[in-house]
Design a protein around this motif. Structure first.
Motif, PDB file in Angstrom:
ATOM      1  N   ALA A  72       0.542  -5.911  15.849  1.00 43.89           N
ATOM      2  CA  ALA A  72       1.870  -6.548  15.084  1.00 43.89           C
ATOM      3  C   ALA A  72       1.664  -6.550  13.421  1.00 43.89           C
ATOM      4  N   THR A  73       0.556  -6.524  13.097  1.00 45.99           N
ATOM      5  CA  THR A  73       0.277  -6.325  11.551  1.00 45.99           C
ATOM      6  C   THR A  73       0.761  -4.818  11.310  1.00 45.99           C
ATOM      7  N   LEU A  74       0.383  -3.948  12.132  1.00 40.64           N
ATOM      8  CA  LEU A  74       0.779  -2.628  11.783  1.00 40.64           C
ATOM      9  C   LEU A  74       2.310  -2.486  11.926  1.00 40.64           C
ATOM     10  N   GLN A  75       3.035  -3.089  13.046  1.00 44.16           N
ATOM     11  CA  GLN A  75       4.499  -3.240  12.979  1.00 44.16           C
ATOM     12  C   GLN A  75       5.090  -3.672  11.952  1.00 44.16           C
ATOM     13  N   ILE A  76       4.490  -4.832  11.301  1.00 38.93           N
ATOM     14  CA  ILE A  76       5.251  -5.335  10.347  1.00 38.93           C
ATOM     15  C   ILE A  76       4.969  -4.621   8.912  1.00 38.93           C
ATOM     16  N   LEU A  79       7.634  -1.768   9.158  1.00 36.56           N
ATOM     17  CA  LEU A  79       8.984  -2.456   9.288  1.00 36.56           C
ATOM     18  C   LEU A  79       9.219  -2.744   7.552  1.00 36.56           C
ATOM     19  N   PHE A  80       8.177  -2.818   6.954  1.00 38.39           N
ATOM     20  CA  PHE A  80       8.324  -3.256   5.433  1.00 38.39           C
ATOM     21  C   PHE A  80       8.303  -2.049   4.664  1.00 38.39           C
ATOM     22  N   ILE A  81       7.619  -0.862   5.089  1.00 31.09           N
ATOM     23  CA  ILE A  81       7.860   0.283   4.588  1.00 31.09           C
ATOM     24  C   ILE A  81       9.468   1.196   4.724  1.00 31.09           C
ATOM     25  N   ILE A  82       9.711   0.868   5.936  1.00 32.20           N
ATOM     26  CA  ILE A  82      11.010   1.331   6.425  1.00 32.20           C
ATOM     27  C   ILE A  82      12.234   0.583   5.460  1.00 32.20           C
TER      28      ILE A  82
END
Length: 155
Positions: A72-76, A79-82
């Protein structure tokens, strides 16, 4: 301890976001304040950080919380980079083109694998967001310096 740190970092980010939303100039009479959406999102983020801190207080001392999904940390972060690239691309390409590109990427990121659904999001997301923000709320759309699809469509 990790839940405390996450809650405190989230609270700090939300306080900075609230301050940033207050920097949006006031609306002229009869218009909607352009900062209402970021301000509301910042308040919601502050509320969520409070819930996170409250759950950290209620967590038993021996429970380390290792059962949480570390992916989930990598997904967050992804998503922040996107979101960062999406927001920065407004300056060069206006609103419609970055939204048409970012919408299917984010939907795919969250598990939508239907090519028809992703193709529909290319058209529907910019249209719906345009109607909500620029027609109903009366916010002026950002125009791109390099290319702006909205000015090209309008002629």
């Amino acid at each position: 301890m990790r839940a405390y740190a996450e809650g405190l970092v989230l609270a700090l980010i939300s306080i900075v976001a609230i301050w940033g939303a207050w920097q949006v100039p006031a609306a002229s009479p009869g218009d909607t304040w352009a900062g209402i959406v970021p301000f509301s999102a910042s308040i919601a983020l502050l509320f969520l950080s409070g819930l996170l801190l409250l759950s950290a207080v209620r967590q038993p001392a021996g429970d380390t919380g290792q059962e949480q999904d570390n992916g989930a940390t990598l997904q967050i972060i992804g998503l922040f980079i996107i979101a960062l690239i999406y927001q920065q691309s407004f300056r060069w390409f206006g609103y419609l083109l970055p939204t048409a590109i970012a919408a299917p990427v984010v939907f795919y990121f969250f598990g939508v694998r239907s090519w028809i659904g992703l193709a529909v999001s290319v058209v529907l997301c910019p249209l719906i967001f345009h109607l909500i923000f620029f027609v109903l709320l009366g916010v002026y759309p950002p125009y791109g310096e390099v290319f702006d699809l909205l000015s090209w469509i309008q002629g």
